[in-house]
Design a protein around this motif. Structure first.
Motif, PDB file in Angstrom:
ATOM      1  N   ARG A 233       1.022  -9.551  31.505  1.00 30.65           N
ATOM      2  CA  ARG A 233       1.227  -8.123  31.266  1.00 30.65           C
ATOM      3  C   ARG A 233      -0.020  -7.348  31.649  1.00 30.65           C
ATOM      4  O   ARG A 233      -1.128  -7.702  31.267  1.00 30.65           O
ATOM      5  CB  ARG A 233       1.568  -7.863  29.805  1.00 30.65           C
ATOM      6  CG  ARG A 233       2.986  -8.278  29.420  1.00 30.65           C
ATOM      7  CD  ARG A 233       3.381  -7.649  28.083  1.00 30.65           C
ATOM      8  NE  ARG A 233       4.772  -7.932  27.786  1.00 30.65           N
ATOM      9  CZ  ARG A 233       5.196  -8.947  27.046  1.00 30.65           C
ATOM     10  NH1 ARG A 233       4.302  -9.769  26.521  1.00 30.65           N
ATOM     11  NH2 ARG A 233       6.474  -9.136  26.822  1.00 30.65           N
TER      12      ARG A 233
ATOM     13  N   VAL B 208       3.854 -15.566  31.163  1.00 34.53           N
ATOM     14  CA  VAL B 208       4.041 -14.110  31.035  1.00 34.53           C
ATOM     15  C   VAL B 208       2.695 -13.429  31.275  1.00 34.53           C
ATOM     16  O   VAL B 208       1.698 -13.752  30.633  1.00 34.53           O
ATOM     17  CB  VAL B 208       4.566 -13.737  29.637  1.00 34.53           C
ATOM     18  CG1 VAL B 208       4.738 -12.222  29.521  1.00 34.53           C
ATOM     19  CG2 VAL B 208       5.896 -14.438  29.358  1.00 34.53           C
TER      20      VAL B 208
ATOM     21  N   MET C 265      11.399  -6.788  27.233  1.00 33.02           N
ATOM     22  CA  MET C 265      10.599  -7.859  27.830  1.00 33.02           C
ATOM     23  C   MET C 265       9.756  -8.616  26.813  1.00 33.02           C
ATOM     24  O   MET C 265       8.722  -9.198  27.150  1.00 33.02           O
ATOM     25  CB  MET C 265       9.695  -7.302  28.938  1.00 33.02           C
ATOM     26  CG  MET C 265      10.461  -6.628  30.079  1.00 33.02           C
ATOM     27  SD  MET C 265      11.709  -7.712  30.818  1.00 33.02           S
ATOM     28  CE  MET C 265      10.681  -8.957  31.555  1.00 33.02           C
ATOM     29  N   GLN C 266      10.203  -8.629  25.559  1.00 32.05           N
ATOM     30  CA  GLN C 266       9.561  -9.510  24.586  1.00 32.05           C
ATOM     31  C   GLN C 266      10.249 -10.874  24.578  1.00 32.05           C
ATOM     32  O   GLN C 266       9.601 -11.896  24.392  1.00 32.05           O
ATOM     33  CB  GLN C 266       9.576  -8.880  23.191  1.00 32.05           C
ATOM     34  CG  GLN C 266       8.751  -7.606  23.107  1.00 32.05           C
ATOM     35  CD  GLN C 266       8.498  -7.190  21.667  1.00 32.05           C
ATOM     36  OE1 GLN C 266       7.552  -7.663  21.027  1.00 32.05           O
ATOM     37  NE2 GLN C 266       9.345  -6.319  21.150  1.00 32.05           N
TER      38      GLN C 266
ATOM     39  N   THR D 125       5.216  -6.044  33.386  1.00 28.27           N
ATOM     40  CA  THR D 125       5.376  -7.445  32.978  1.00 28.27           C
ATOM     41  C   THR D 125       5.818  -8.306  34.153  1.00 28.27           C
ATOM     42  O   THR D 125       6.740  -7.946  34.898  1.00 28.27           O
ATOM     43  CB  THR D 125       6.402  -7.568  31.840  1.00 28.27           C
ATOM     44  OG1 THR D 125       5.985  -6.762  30.738  1.00 28.27           O
ATOM     45  CG2 THR D 125       6.537  -9.014  31.381  1.00 28.27           C
TER      46      THR D 125
END
Length: 216
Positions: free
Chosen positions: A125, A123, A101-102, A59
């Motif tokens: 990923r 963000v 990491m949400q 992430t």
């Protein structure tokens, strides 16, 4: 297998998992607050939910700031570690996210009037599947306004107005009840006095005749 339901907020129910095969962490992408008071700490909320099977991922988090009429400026980054870039926020940015990491939020410490503007949370990923490594990108915009003093919330103002109206209504009702009871008691006393006066005005011989005869 444990699934993340994209509804409320991050907890695992072991009994539910055993019975139906689901568990929570559940994740909800809620918006951030958009108004801050000068001198306080402001959390810029950025939540990017992902499914349980997608947990294995690299992430990258980037926070940008754009003042009114200005350009985006990179102020904070997470790339395996946290890094704050030189800016007007130097020493005032703090990571406020979660380990999974949400939640990738940050907090601005000691907010100033000059901190008003648009904050962007990016963000990225990279998922680590066996066959391929797909990328997922999401972006959140926060239009922040910094005020000198906290204003009254509209809902609280309406509640206070309704409370005062109810208080006035109850006071008037109580006064009406008191006046009604007072008049009722006064009329009863007047009637009693009139009966007593009429009785005293009857001659003594007539009073004896007023006695009720007793039947043997």
């Amino acid at each position: 297998m444990c699934f993340v339901l994209e509804d409320p907020v991050l907890q695992c129910d072991e009994h539910l998992w055993q019975s139906v095969g689901f568990c929570s962490p559940v994740c909800v992408e809620v918006p951030s607050e958009t108004e801050a008071v000068q001198g306080t700490h402001m959390k810029l909320l950025c939540i990017s939910c992902m499914k349980r099977e997608e947990v294995t991922a690299t992430t990258l988090v980037e926070w940008f700031y754009r003042p009114e009429g200005g350009r985006d400026e990179l102020i904070y980054e997470y790339r395996r570690t946290y890094h704050e870039f030189p800016s007007r926020f130097s020493g005032r940015l703090q990571w406020n996210g979660s380990k999974d990491m949400q939640d990738v939020s940050i907090t601005v410490l000691n907010v100033t009037l000059n901190d008003s503007g648009i904050y962007t949370c990016n963000v990225t990923r990279e998922f680590e599947f066996e066959i391929h490594r797909p990328l997922f990108r999401s972006s959140r915009l926060i239009h922040l306004t910094v005020v000198e003093e906290a204003g009254d919330d509209f809902t609280s103002v309406i509640s206070e107005i309704m409370m005062y109206i109810l208080l006035v209504f109850l006071t008037l009702w109580l006064l009406i009840e008191m006046v009604y009871c007072y008049r009722k008691v006064s009329k009863a006393e007047e009637a009693t006095q009139e009966n007593a006066t009429d009785y005293l005005a009857i001659p003594s011989e007539n009073k004896e005749n007023c006695s009720v005869p007793v039947e043997e």
